[in-house]
Design a protein around this motif. Sequence first.
Motif, PDB file in Angstrom:
ATOM      1  N   LEU A 156       0.826  -1.204   0.000  1.00 36.45           N
ATOM      2  CA  LEU A 156       0.000   0.000   0.000  1.00 36.45           C
ATOM      3  C   LEU A 156       0.867   1.263   0.000  1.00 36.45           C
ATOM      4  O   LEU A 156       0.566   2.242  -0.693  1.00 36.45           O
ATOM      5  CB  LEU A 156      -0.938  -0.001   1.216  1.00 36.45           C
ATOM      6  N   LEU A 157       1.950   1.248   0.776  1.00 37.33           N
ATOM      7  CA  LEU A 157       2.863   2.393   0.782  1.00 37.33           C
ATOM      8  C   LEU A 157       3.513   2.572  -0.585  1.00 37.33           C
ATOM      9  O   LEU A 157       3.686   3.705  -1.065  1.00 37.33           O
ATOM     10  CB  LEU A 157       3.933   2.207   1.858  1.00 37.33           C
ATOM     11  N   LEU A 158       3.886   1.449  -1.218  1.00 37.88           N
ATOM     12  CA  LEU A 158       4.473   1.522  -2.558  1.00 37.88           C
ATOM     13  C   LEU A 158       3.487   2.120  -3.549  1.00 37.88           C
ATOM     14  O   LEU A 158       3.852   2.986  -4.367  1.00 37.88           O
ATOM     15  CB  LEU A 158       4.900   0.119  -3.009  1.00 37.88           C
ATOM     16  N   ALA A 159       2.236   1.665  -3.462  1.00 39.20           N
ATOM     17  CA  ALA A 159       1.223   2.192  -4.379  1.00 39.20           C
ATOM     18  C   ALA A 159       0.954   3.668  -4.121  1.00 39.20           C
ATOM     19  O   ALA A 159       0.755   4.445  -5.065  1.00 39.20           O
ATOM     20  CB  ALA A 159      -0.069   1.392  -4.238  1.00 39.20           C
ATOM     21  N   TRP A 160       0.976   4.079  -2.873  1.00 42.66           N
ATOM     22  CA  TRP A 160       0.643   5.453  -2.517  1.00 42.66           C
ATOM     23  C   TRP A 160       1.784   6.423  -2.842  1.00 42.66           C
ATOM     24  O   TRP A 160       1.566   7.504  -3.383  1.00 42.66           O
ATOM     25  CB  TRP A 160       0.295   5.529  -1.030  1.00 42.66           C
ATOM     26  N   LEU A 161       3.014   6.018  -2.523  1.00 41.78           N
ATOM     27  CA  LEU A 161       4.148   6.931  -2.642  1.00 41.78           C
ATOM     28  C   LEU A 161       4.842   6.875  -4.000  1.00 41.78           C
ATOM     29  O   LEU A 161       5.563   7.814  -4.362  1.00 41.78           O
ATOM     30  CB  LEU A 161       5.179   6.625  -1.544  1.00 41.78           C
ATOM     31  N   ILE A 162       4.653   5.784  -4.757  1.00 46.61           N
ATOM     32  CA  ILE A 162       5.375   5.636  -6.023  1.00 46.61           C
ATOM     33  C   ILE A 162       4.418   5.467  -7.203  1.00 46.61           C
ATOM     34  O   ILE A 162       4.461   6.234  -8.167  1.00 46.61           O
ATOM     35  CB  ILE A 162       6.353   4.444  -5.952  1.00 46.61           C
ATOM     36  N   VAL A 163       3.554   4.459  -7.133  1.00 45.71           N
ATOM     37  CA  VAL A 163       2.699   4.149  -8.282  1.00 45.71           C
ATOM     38  C   VAL A 163       1.702   5.274  -8.540  1.00 45.71           C
ATOM     39  O   VAL A 163       1.541   5.731  -9.684  1.00 45.71           O
ATOM     40  CB  VAL A 163       1.975   2.809  -8.055  1.00 45.71           C
ATOM     41  N   PHE A 164       1.037   5.733  -7.497  1.00 41.41           N
ATOM     42  CA  PHE A 164       0.053   6.805  -7.689  1.00 41.41           C
ATOM     43  C   PHE A 164       0.682   8.090  -8.225  1.00 41.41           C
ATOM     44  O   PHE A 164       0.130   8.697  -9.165  1.00 41.41           O
ATOM     45  CB  PHE A 164      -0.687   7.079  -6.380  1.00 41.41           C
ATOM     46  N   PRO A 165       1.818   8.573  -7.698  1.00 37.61           N
ATOM     47  CA  PRO A 165       2.422   9.779  -8.292  1.00 37.61           C
ATOM     48  C   PRO A 165       2.818   9.598  -9.755  1.00 37.61           C
ATOM     49  O   PRO A 165       2.742  10.556 -10.542  1.00 37.61           O
ATOM     50  CB  PRO A 165       3.660  10.022  -7.408  1.00 37.61           C
ATOM     51  N   ILE A 166       3.235   8.376 -10.120  1.00 39.17           N
ATOM     52  CA  ILE A 166       3.607   8.151 -11.525  1.00 39.17           C
ATOM     53  C   ILE A 166       2.386   8.311 -12.424  1.00 39.17           C
ATOM     54  O   ILE A 166       2.419   9.042 -13.424  1.00 39.17           O
ATOM     55  CB  ILE A 166       4.228   6.750 -11.683  1.00 39.17           C
ATOM     56  N   PHE A 167       1.294   7.635 -12.080  1.00 35.11           N
ATOM     57  CA  PHE A 167       0.080   7.743 -12.897  1.00 35.11           C
ATOM     58  C   PHE A 167      -0.466   9.168 -12.865  1.00 35.11           C
ATOM     59  O   PHE A 167      -0.963   9.677 -13.881  1.00 35.11           O
ATOM     60  CB  PHE A 167      -0.972   6.754 -12.412  1.00 35.11           C
ATOM     61  N   SER A 168      -0.361   9.820 -11.713  1.00 33.94           N
ATOM     62  CA  SER A 168      -0.834  11.191 -11.615  1.00 33.94           C
ATOM     63  C   SER A 168      -0.029  12.116 -12.523  1.00 33.94           C
ATOM     64  O   SER A 168      -0.598  13.008 -13.177  1.00 33.94           O
ATOM     65  CB  SER A 168      -0.732  11.670 -10.162  1.00 33.94           C
ATOM     66  N   ALA A 169       1.308  11.883 -12.585  1.00 33.73           N
ATOM     67  CA  ALA A 169       2.143  12.721 -13.452  1.00 33.73           C
ATOM     68  C   ALA A 169       1.825  12.481 -14.917  1.00 33.73           C
ATOM     69  O   ALA A 169       1.735  13.429 -15.714  1.00 33.73           O
ATOM     70  CB  ALA A 169       3.623  12.433 -13.175  1.00 33.73           C
ATOM     71  N   VAL A 170       1.642  11.220 -15.293  1.00 31.95           N
ATOM     72  CA  VAL A 170       1.335  10.906 -16.689  1.00 31.95           C
ATOM     73  C   VAL A 170      -0.001  11.528 -17.087  1.00 31.95           C
ATOM     74  O   VAL A 170      -0.126  12.169 -18.143  1.00 31.95           O
ATOM     75  CB  VAL A 170       1.323   9.378 -16.911  1.00 31.95           C
ATOM     76  N   VAL A 171      -1.004  11.338 -16.240  1.00 29.20           N
ATOM     77  CA  VAL A 171      -2.325  11.893 -16.549  1.00 29.20           C
ATOM     78  C   VAL A 171      -2.275  13.419 -16.568  1.00 29.20           C
ATOM     79  O   VAL A 171      -2.887  14.074 -17.426  1.00 29.20           O
ATOM     80  CB  VAL A 171      -3.360  11.388 -15.530  1.00 29.20           C
TER      81      VAL A 171
END
Length: 296
Positions: free
Chosen positions: A32-47
């Motif tokens: 969950l920490l990985l998804a919150w701190l890494i995966v979500f910012p990546i998708f947020s930046a792309v979008v």
Amino acid sequence: MSTDTAPAVLRRHRSINRGSSIGLLLVALPVLLLAWLIVFPIFSAVVGTIFVRGPDGATEFSLASYRFFFTDSYSLGNLWLTLWTTAVCGILLLAIGLPIALYLRFSQGRLAAYVQALAIFPMFVPSIILAYALIRTIGPNGTVDLLLNAVSLPKLRTPYLTPWGPVIGLVWDNLPLTVLMLTAGLSSVSNSAIEAARDVGAGPLRVFISIILPRMGNSMLVTASFAVLGIFSAFTLPYVLGSASPEMMGPFMQRTFADMNDPLNAMTQAVITFGFCLVFGIFYIRSIARNREAQP
């Protein structure tokens, strides 16, 4: 199945399921920490770089920031310098780290311990301290210049504030991890295989090419991937030691965001940087998966 063994089998299955549930709970928080701190910012930046606000305030699909990056000569020059620095540093790290790792793997005694301590020492030196130490050593009027002047030799053409400045700093900064990973990879090379090759007349070069190098391919790939991921996005050493123009992607992103107050283009540069790093990350993941499949 007899009636006596059925309860034991059921208890065993319940124990396995309970262990699996506990294992999932243990890894849930890190995932969950990985998804919150890494995966979500990546998708947020792309979008955020492809869905932007238009002149009327409405969100619309647009690749204008990417078109600007790949048509702007200054941006492409910074990207090319980053790729060049990463490639040169990766080659130098393998060329320097592999002989040191070979020496540490097959040598014993006090001298080998001193070499290992010297190779690992940069790991405990902060990057900013390393940068200023290099400036005072090989920079203008640094220690090397003073020594050359003392013996009436010409001044050193300093690599400081040139593309070679970050190369020297990044190689020195990443050498400890390179040596440690290559030394760990060499542990898979058995002494018996080397001794058998020597018994049939193989020289040092033949032993290295036929025995050691085939077993080092995976370790070298993993080492190169880690080096590339660290160097491509480096900031401190390129910012302090490198030239102002062209500049590597790390300082370029920071200057675009802070000095030019242009978060959209800074985010676009970050997404492009992540795309290049993702390629090497895939190589690393495939290497790890291949190793797990090869294990009995």
